[in-house]
Scaffold this active site. Structure first.
Site, short mmCIF file in Angstrom:
data_model
loop_
_atom_site.label_atom_id
_atom_site.label_comp_id
_atom_site.label_asym_id
_atom_site.label_seq_id
_atom_site.Cartn_x
_atom_site.Cartn_y
_atom_site.Cartn_z
N SER A 12 -4.51 -1.20 2.64
CA SER A 12 -4.07 -1.97 3.82
C SER A 12 -2.55 -1.90 3.99
O SER A 12 -2.05 -1.85 5.12
CB SER A 12 -4.55 -3.43 3.75
OG SER A 12 -3.88 -4.14 2.75
N ARG A 64 -0.94 12.44 -18.61
CA ARG A 64 -0.14 11.75 -17.58
C ARG A 64 0.88 12.71 -16.94
O ARG A 64 1.03 12.77 -15.72
CB ARG A 64 0.57 10.54 -18.19
CG ARG A 64 1.42 9.75 -17.21
CD ARG A 64 2.07 8.56 -17.88
NE ARG A 64 1.07 7.63 -18.36
CZ ARG A 64 0.49 6.68 -17.61
NH1 ARG A 64 0.84 6.55 -16.34
NH2 ARG A 64 -0.41 5.88 -18.11
N ARG A 90 -1.26 3.11 -11.19
CA ARG A 90 -0.84 3.79 -12.41
C ARG A 90 0.67 3.68 -12.59
O ARG A 90 1.40 3.72 -11.60
CB ARG A 90 -1.25 5.27 -12.35
CG ARG A 90 -2.75 5.41 -12.46
CD ARG A 90 -3.19 6.84 -12.51
NE ARG A 90 -2.62 7.62 -13.56
CZ ARG A 90 -3.07 7.65 -14.81
NH1 ARG A 90 -4.09 6.92 -15.16
NH2 ARG A 90 -2.50 8.42 -15.71
N ASN A 106 7.83 0.09 -4.24
CA ASN A 106 6.53 -0.49 -4.56
C ASN A 106 6.46 -1.88 -3.94
O ASN A 106 7.49 -2.50 -3.68
CB ASN A 106 6.38 -0.60 -6.08
CG ASN A 106 5.04 -1.17 -6.50
OD1 ASN A 106 3.99 -0.83 -5.93
ND2 ASN A 106 5.05 -2.05 -7.48
N HIS A 108 4.63 -5.68 -4.71
CA HIS A 108 3.92 -6.44 -5.74
C HIS A 108 3.63 -7.84 -5.21
O HIS A 108 4.52 -8.48 -4.63
CB HIS A 108 4.76 -6.51 -7.02
CG HIS A 108 4.07 -7.21 -8.12
ND1 HIS A 108 3.04 -6.63 -8.84
CD2 HIS A 108 4.19 -8.47 -8.61
CE1 HIS A 108 2.59 -7.50 -9.73
NE2 HIS A 108 3.26 -8.63 -9.61
N ASP A 140 11.52 1.63 -11.14
CA ASP A 140 12.15 2.27 -12.30
C ASP A 140 11.11 2.44 -13.41
O ASP A 140 9.91 2.28 -13.15
CB ASP A 140 13.41 1.49 -12.75
CG ASP A 140 13.07 0.10 -13.28
OD1 ASP A 140 11.89 -0.21 -13.47
OD2 ASP A 140 14.02 -0.68 -13.51
N GLU A 141 11.59 2.74 -14.63
CA GLU A 141 10.63 3.09 -15.69
C GLU A 141 9.80 1.91 -16.16
O GLU A 141 8.78 2.09 -16.81
CB GLU A 141 11.35 3.71 -16.90
CG GLU A 141 11.80 5.14 -16.70
CD GLU A 141 13.13 5.24 -15.99
OE1 GLU A 141 13.73 4.19 -15.65
OE2 GLU A 141 13.58 6.38 -15.75
N ASP A 144 6.88 -3.07 -12.55
CA ASP A 144 7.25 -4.11 -11.57
C ASP A 144 8.64 -4.66 -11.84
O ASP A 144 8.86 -5.87 -11.92
CB ASP A 144 6.21 -5.24 -11.59
CG ASP A 144 4.82 -4.74 -11.23
OD1 ASP A 144 4.72 -3.80 -10.41
OD2 ASP A 144 3.83 -5.27 -11.77
C1 GRF Z 1 -1.55 -5.32 -2.86
O1 GRF Z 1 -1.73 -6.68 -3.14
C2 GRF Z 1 -0.27 -4.82 -3.50
O2 GRF Z 1 0.75 -5.78 -3.53
C3 GRF Z 1 -0.70 -4.49 -4.89
O3 GRF Z 1 -2.00 -3.96 -4.76
C4 GRF Z 1 -2.60 -4.46 -3.54
C5 GRF Z 1 -2.96 -3.24 -2.74
O4 GRF Z 1 -3.66 -3.59 -1.55
N1 GRF Z 1 0.24 -3.60 -5.53
P1 GRF Z 1 -3.86 -2.48 -0.43
O5 GRF Z 1 -4.52 -1.29 -1.11
O6 GRF Z 1 -2.51 -2.12 0.13
O7 GRF Z 1 -4.75 -3.12 0.59
#
Ligand code: GRF
Length: 200
Positions: A12, A64, A90, A106, A108, A140-141, A144
């Site tokens: 999403s 990896r 990942r 990213n 979170h 970064d490494e 989060d």
């Molecule tokens: C979201 O809550 C995002 O913050 C987290 O994983 C979820 C992914 O949801 N990292 P979507 O696949 O973007 O709907």
């Protein structure tokens, strides 16, 4: 700005980014490729419906580094200069981070540094915080952890379940991710140590 989006699931946030690029909310940008490590990711169908090229690069049965090399190769082939993680499940190793220095972001679903890792919304509920939210940050490494671009707060209600709280956070995620990418596309961002400073 040529964007590559990495996903593992629903997609999403990916869809919010694609729509914002299409509508010009994120200027001077295009989504060049969506890559999933998970062949079952629902986001793949969504991306195809938008007419965006998709690739599945499974991590199963390979190291990896090799998995990441394959992804980097495909991103470079398409001249991707910015990588968006959107529910990509990942951890990226140092080699990947170095391939796109300060060019991986990213999202979170918590106000970092609180509740990193999996099930951030559940962690917040169980801890009993009254306010949580979401964070868009450079990668970064560490998990989060990188410099924070922006955060949005969400109130925790007394009758919230993990699902209702996650839904309200997700709404904020979509607009926060778009806003952060707009700042980047407009070249408004300078990184100064851990701090992200907005240029005028
Ligand atoms: C979201 O809550 C995002 O913050 C987290 O994983 C979820 C992914 O949801 N990292 P979507 O696949 O973007 O709907």
């Amino acid at each position: 700005m040529r964007l590559g989006i990495l996903i593992s699931g629903r997609g999403s946030n990916m869809a919010a980014i694609i729509e914002a690029v299409r509508s010009g909310k994120i200027p001077k940008s295009e989504v060049s490729i969506v890559i999933s490590n998970n062949p079952q990711a629902k986001g793949l169908e969504k991306a195809r419906a938008y007419g965006i090229e998709t690739l599945v690069i499974s991590h199963k049965g390979i190291k990896r580094e090799e998995h990441e090399e394959r992804i980097i190769t495909e991103l470079r082939k398409r001249k991707v200069d910015f990588v968006c993680l959107a529910g990509y499940m990942r951890l990226l190793s140092e080699g990947f981070i170095k391939a796109f220095p300060n060019r991986i972001v990213n999202i979170h679903p918590s106000l970092l540094p609180a509740f990193p890792g999996l099930n951030a919304q559940k962690q917040a509920l169980e801890y009993g915080v009254k306010i949580t939210g979401c964070t868009v940050h450079f990668v970064d490494e560490q998990l989060d952890h990188g410099p924070i671009i922006l955060q949005r707060s969400v109130e925790v209600k007394e009758d919230d379940t993990e699902q209702t709280l996650s839904e309200r956070i997700l709404q904020q995620e979509h607009s926060a991710y778009v806003e952060a990418l707009k700042l980047i596309a407009d070249d408004r961002i300078r990184i100064c140590g851990r701090r992200v400073i907005l240029k005028n």
